[in-house]
Scaffold this motif. Structure first.
Motif, mmCIF file in Angstrom:
data_model
loop_
_atom_site.group_PDB
_atom_site.id
_atom_site.type_symbol
_atom_site.label_atom_id
_atom_site.label_comp_id
_atom_site.label_asym_id
_atom_site.label_seq_id
_atom_site.Cartn_x
_atom_site.Cartn_y
_atom_site.Cartn_z
ATOM 1 N N ILE A 121 25.785 -8.043 13.702
ATOM 2 C CA ILE A 121 26.242 -9.306 13.381
ATOM 3 C C ILE A 121 27.818 -9.463 13.909
ATOM 4 N N ASN A 122 28.180 -10.751 14.460
ATOM 5 C CA ASN A 122 29.541 -10.973 14.745
ATOM 6 C C ASN A 122 30.406 -11.326 13.800
ATOM 7 N N ASP A 123 31.506 -10.362 13.472
ATOM 8 C CA ASP A 123 32.326 -10.422 12.352
ATOM 9 C C ASP A 123 33.947 -10.698 12.818
ATOM 10 N N LYS A 124 33.907 -11.239 13.939
ATOM 11 C CA LYS A 124 35.239 -11.153 14.799
ATOM 12 C C LYS A 124 36.275 -11.907 13.812
ATOM 13 N N SER A 125 37.409 -11.447 13.715
ATOM 14 C CA SER A 125 38.625 -12.133 13.022
ATOM 15 C C SER A 125 39.719 -12.572 14.388
ATOM 16 N N LEU A 126 40.516 -13.130 13.738
ATOM 17 C CA LEU A 126 41.710 -13.606 14.791
ATOM 18 C C LEU A 126 42.320 -12.480 15.631
ATOM 19 N N LEU A 127 42.292 -11.430 15.069
ATOM 20 C CA LEU A 127 43.159 -10.428 15.828
ATOM 21 C C LEU A 127 42.263 -9.177 16.232
ATOM 22 N N ARG A 128 41.031 -9.147 15.586
ATOM 23 C CA ARG A 128 40.351 -7.818 15.724
ATOM 24 C C ARG A 128 38.833 -8.146 16.355
ATOM 25 N N ASN A 129 38.245 -7.393 16.961
ATOM 26 C CA ASN A 129 36.641 -7.581 17.303
ATOM 27 C C ASN A 129 36.061 -6.642 16.164
ATOM 28 N N LYS A 130 35.241 -7.255 15.510
ATOM 29 C CA LYS A 130 34.499 -6.576 14.320
ATOM 30 C C LYS A 130 33.121 -6.961 14.382
ATOM 31 N N VAL A 131 32.126 -6.025 13.940
ATOM 32 C CA VAL A 131 30.678 -6.071 13.855
ATOM 33 C C VAL A 131 30.187 -5.673 12.437
ATOM 34 N N ILE A 132 28.947 -6.281 12.162
ATOM 35 C CA ILE A 132 28.324 -5.456 11.085
ATOM 36 C C ILE A 132 26.960 -5.074 11.471
ATOM 37 N N LEU A 133 26.754 -3.882 11.315
ATOM 38 C CA LEU A 133 25.608 -3.247 11.883
ATOM 39 C C LEU A 133 24.454 -3.065 10.747
ATOM 40 N N GLN A 134 23.244 -3.795 10.787
ATOM 41 C CA GLN A 134 22.475 -4.071 9.477
ATOM 42 C C GLN A 134 21.002 -3.446 9.835
ATOM 43 N N PHE A 135 20.333 -2.780 9.075
ATOM 44 C CA PHE A 135 19.223 -2.260 8.953
ATOM 45 C C PHE A 135 18.155 -2.863 7.812
ATOM 46 N N LYS A 136 17.318 -3.421 8.105
ATOM 47 C CA LYS A 136 16.222 -4.025 7.246
ATOM 48 C C LYS A 136 14.966 -3.479 7.195
ATOM 49 N N ASP A 137 14.118 -3.402 6.019
ATOM 50 C CA ASP A 137 12.972 -3.004 6.369
ATOM 51 C C ASP A 137 11.854 -3.811 6.375
ATOM 52 N N CYS A 138 10.589 -3.895 6.189
ATOM 53 C CA CYS A 138 9.354 -4.812 6.537
ATOM 54 C C CYS A 138 9.427 -5.773 5.549
ATOM 55 N N ASN A 139 10.201 -5.611 4.251
ATOM 56 C CA ASN A 139 10.205 -6.697 3.260
ATOM 57 C C ASN A 139 11.627 -7.285 3.122
ATOM 58 N N ASP A 140 12.522 -7.231 4.273
ATOM 59 C CA ASP A 140 13.362 -7.838 4.428
ATOM 60 C C ASP A 140 14.626 -7.316 3.595
ATOM 61 N N LYS A 141 14.470 -6.148 3.086
ATOM 62 C CA LYS A 141 15.296 -5.497 2.233
ATOM 63 C C LYS A 141 16.320 -4.568 3.011
ATOM 64 N N VAL A 142 17.746 -4.904 2.829
ATOM 65 C CA VAL A 142 18.670 -4.312 3.500
ATOM 66 C C VAL A 142 18.987 -2.898 3.051
ATOM 67 N N GLN A 165 20.939 -0.396 4.818
ATOM 68 C CA GLN A 165 22.089 -0.246 5.208
ATOM 69 C C GLN A 165 23.069 -1.157 6.094
ATOM 70 N N GLU A 166 24.348 -1.359 5.623
ATOM 71 C CA GLU A 166 24.999 -2.251 6.349
ATOM 72 C C GLU A 166 26.534 -1.534 6.558
ATOM 73 N N SER A 167 26.781 -1.369 7.865
ATOM 74 C CA SER A 167 27.988 -0.763 8.061
ATOM 75 C C SER A 167 28.823 -1.514 9.004
ATOM 76 N N LYS A 168 30.368 -1.431 8.456
ATOM 77 C CA LYS A 168 31.186 -2.500 9.498
ATOM 78 C C LYS A 168 31.791 -1.685 10.422
ATOM 79 N N GLY A 169 32.249 -2.170 11.665
ATOM 80 C CA GLY A 169 32.899 -1.592 12.625
ATOM 81 C C GLY A 169 34.170 -2.374 13.312
ATOM 82 N N MET A 170 34.974 -1.922 13.514
ATOM 83 C CA MET A 170 36.359 -2.666 13.933
ATOM 84 C C MET A 170 36.687 -1.991 15.025
ATOM 85 N N SER A 171 37.593 -2.820 15.961
ATOM 86 C CA SER A 171 38.165 -2.298 17.299
ATOM 87 C C SER A 171 39.423 -2.933 17.495
ATOM 88 N N MET A 172 40.516 -2.121 17.908
ATOM 89 C CA MET A 172 41.655 -2.634 18.227
ATOM 90 C C MET A 172 41.675 -3.397 19.537
#
Length: 260
Positions: free
Chosen positions: A91-112, A114-121
């Protein structure tokens, strides 16, 4: 009024089924899975900058099997059982000054799971987004697959007359078994009622139901989907569950499951 009561009963049975699955299969985590489906297109990106390929390579490096491309190309185990794989999304989680993403994993019942956030300078998109994904992937564990994975829960409630009649027939069946565990002498299976016109026989050592039963218009007779994908019929007889097992020669053998 009768239809409303049936709908409420069906919703309650779905909730009970979900509880039973939790009790039988326990809580799941990403590392429990071997297969992870990587989307062909990321919905929150106009230009994904090759993130799908980057994720595929990273998952393979962590001993997962990244499932990509059209469904026809997927491994048979994933095509036959959607619950054998997780669905990944970036998921694109970009802010004004940073490139950010959210990596998400769901099972077959649409239950999340794990959700992990990543950021780059790094400000440039072409380098910044992959760098942010690399950061998010640090939180993803190495695959250590287990046999017991959840099964898919259907929460569709049919209100048409045919479903109501078959549901009522099953609920009021005089020959319906009352036990929760059944055996054929070799296997011991748990009977789990999904709703008024559907139940499964589940093996605690397998992520796929041994057999799925769906009510027909005929009392105590069911359409049955077996674990190997074969379709057949089953029925109640003297408190037992009977399945007609297809044989290679075109004949059928009678498999009897008796209550324990």
């Amino acid at each position: 009024m009768t239809n409303l009561i049936l709908i409420i009963m069906k919703k309650l049975s779905i909730a009970l089924f979900a509880f039973c699955l939790t009790a039988v299969y326990g809580q799941q985590k990403v590392s429990d899975y071997k297969y992870i489906i990587v989307p062909e297109k990321l919905q929150t990106f106009k230009n994904s900058f090759g993130l799908e390929g980057y994720l595929e390579r990273a998952l393979n490096a962590k001993n997962y099997i990244a499932v990509t491309g059209s469904r026809d190309l997927w491994p048979d185990v994933v095509k036959e059982n959607a619950c054998s794989a997780l669905n990944a999304d970036i998921i694109n989680d970009k802010s004004l000054l940073r490139n950010k993403v959210i990596l998400q994993f769901k099972d077959c019942n649409d239950k999340v799971l794990q959700e992990s956030k990543g950021m780059s300078m790094i400000k440039e998109f072409e380098e910044g987004f992959p760098d942010a994904l690399k950061d998010a992937l640090k939180q993803v564990p190495v695959s250590a697959p287990v046999a017991n994975l959840p099964m898919q829960i259907s929460n569709k409630v049919s209100e048409n007359n045919s479903s109501t009649s078959s549901s009522t027939a099953l609920a009021q069946s005089s020959n319906a078994p009352t036990s929760s565990k059944y055996t054929n002498g070799k296997l011991t299976l748990q009977k789990i009622q999904i709703d008024n016109d559907q139940f499964i026989l589940a093996d605690a050592n397998s992520s796929v139901p041994y057999a799925t039963f769906k009510a027909t218009a005929k009392k105590d007779v069911f359409r049955v989907k077996l674990q190997n994908g074969d379709s057949t019929i089953g029925y109640f007889e003297n408190g037992n569950i009977i399945i007609e097992i297809p044989q290679a020669n075109g004949e059928f053998s009678k498999e009897v499951f008796s209550g324990k």
